[in-house]
Design a protein around this motif. Structure first.
Motif, PDB file in Angstrom:
ATOM      1  N   GLN A  92       0.875  -1.057   0.053  1.00 16.34           N
ATOM      2  CA  GLN A  92       0.022   0.035  -0.050  1.00 16.34           C
ATOM      3  C   GLN A  92       0.936   1.175   0.179  1.00 16.34           C
ATOM      4  O   GLN A  92       0.387   2.149  -0.934  1.00 16.34           O
ATOM      5  N   CYS A  93       1.737   1.143   0.834  1.00 15.97           N
ATOM      6  CA  CYS A  93       3.044   2.236   0.605  1.00 15.97           C
ATOM      7  C   CYS A  93       3.904   1.892  -0.320  1.00 15.97           C
ATOM      8  O   CYS A  93       4.427   0.918  -0.608  1.00 15.97           O
ATOM      9  N   PRO A  94       4.091   3.258  -1.080  1.00 19.52           N
ATOM     10  CA  PRO A  94       5.262   3.031  -2.132  1.00 19.52           C
ATOM     11  C   PRO A  94       6.436   2.486  -1.513  1.00 19.52           C
ATOM     12  O   PRO A  94       6.859   2.844  -0.257  1.00 19.52           O
TER      13      PRO A  94
ATOM     14  N   GLN B  53       3.595  11.178   4.497  1.00 20.50           N
ATOM     15  CA  GLN B  53       2.221  11.319   4.028  1.00 20.50           C
ATOM     16  C   GLN B  53       2.104  11.046   2.423  1.00 20.50           C
ATOM     17  O   GLN B  53       2.506  11.768   1.669  1.00 20.50           O
ATOM     18  N   PHE B  54       1.422  10.102   2.168  1.00 21.22           N
ATOM     19  CA  PHE B  54       0.749   9.739   0.635  1.00 21.22           C
ATOM     20  C   PHE B  54      -0.717   9.861   0.716  1.00 21.22           C
ATOM     21  O   PHE B  54      -1.276   8.827   1.055  1.00 21.22           O
TER      22      PHE B  54
ATOM     23  N   PRO C  50       0.163   8.631  -4.653  1.00 22.45           N
ATOM     24  CA  PRO C  50      -0.547   9.773  -4.339  1.00 22.45           C
ATOM     25  C   PRO C  50       0.235  11.053  -4.151  1.00 22.45           C
ATOM     26  O   PRO C  50       1.511  10.983  -3.557  1.00 22.45           O
ATOM     27  N   ASP C  51      -0.160  12.320  -4.415  1.00 22.67           N
ATOM     28  CA  ASP C  51       0.504  13.490  -4.318  1.00 22.67           C
ATOM     29  C   ASP C  51       1.569  13.796  -5.209  1.00 22.67           C
ATOM     30  O   ASP C  51       2.531  14.466  -4.751  1.00 22.67           O
ATOM     31  N   THR C  52       1.796  12.899  -6.297  1.00 23.86           N
ATOM     32  CA  THR C  52       3.046  13.238  -7.186  1.00 23.86           C
ATOM     33  C   THR C  52       2.989  14.498  -7.657  1.00 23.86           C
ATOM     34  O   THR C  52       1.727  14.924  -7.952  1.00 23.86           O
ATOM     35  N   GLY C  53       3.937  15.276  -7.535  1.00 24.33           N
ATOM     36  CA  GLY C  53       3.933  16.823  -7.863  1.00 24.33           C
ATOM     37  C   GLY C  53       3.613  18.026  -6.799  1.00 24.33           C
ATOM     38  O   GLY C  53       3.943  19.068  -7.088  1.00 24.33           O
ATOM     39  N   ASN C  54       3.190  17.462  -5.800  1.00 28.68           N
ATOM     40  CA  ASN C  54       2.951  18.362  -4.562  1.00 28.68           C
ATOM     41  C   ASN C  54       4.119  18.298  -3.513  1.00 28.68           C
ATOM     42  O   ASN C  54       4.816  17.304  -3.779  1.00 28.68           O
TER      43      ASN C  54
END
Length: 164
Positions: free
Chosen positions: A19-21, A87-88, A42-46
């Motif tokens: 689940q976690c990268p 955090q993802f 999740p949240d790539t680019g942030n």
């Protein structure tokens, strides 16, 4: 003539249950973090804050159905990459010596395909150059500094090219 001092790329296989990268320690350092996953990260680019240190997007891509995302530390303070929480999306992921991954190394810079968009970052996340890959890419890269080369739909290369 330029000589390649250090270049590493990555190809990573991870389990679908994760689940976690996956944190790829051998491609990361206190100022650069690299993750991979069999599903979108999740949240790539942030931007991210990890242990009160600021990190900015350093590129994300998909290669052979594996998703990669990277962040660069802009705080000036080193992050302990042997133990941290990030955090993802809605999930907090903990990385320590028990969760660190291994990788397969590709060392040939010539294996980068032509006609792909690329960006070159300094280790502190500053964009140094961008363009389209060609057979002359190696000669166009900045010299005498460690750089992060992010190529569209390809792996990150961390390298230092010495001028001779």
């Amino acid at each position: 003539m330029k000589n390649l001092f250090f270049a590493l790329a990555l190809a990573m296989e991870i389990g679908a249950k994760s689940q976690c990268p996956n944190f790829i320690k051998s491609q990361s350092n206190p100022y650069y973090l690299l993750f991979s996953s069999s599903s979108a990260i999740p949240d790539t680019g942030n931007n991210k804050t990890i242990n009160n240190l600021s990190f900015v997007n350093a590129g994300y891509w998909n290669q052979s159905n594996i998703f990669y995302a990277s962040w660069t530390n802009t705080s000036g303070q080193p992050l302990d990459i042997n133990n941290f929480i990030i955090q993802f999306g809605n999930q907090a992921c903990t990385y320590n010596s028990a969760t660190l991954s291994s990788l397969e190394v590709i060392k040939d810079l010539k294996s980068i395909p032509e006609n792909k968009a690329y960006k070159v970052f300094s280790v502190d996340g500053k964009l140094l150059k961008s363009g389209i890959t060609s057979k002359n890419l190696y000669r166009e890269l900045p010299t005498d500094q460690v750089i992060l080369l992010n190529v569209e739909q390809y792996a990150v290369l961390r390298m230092k090219i010495n001028q001779k």
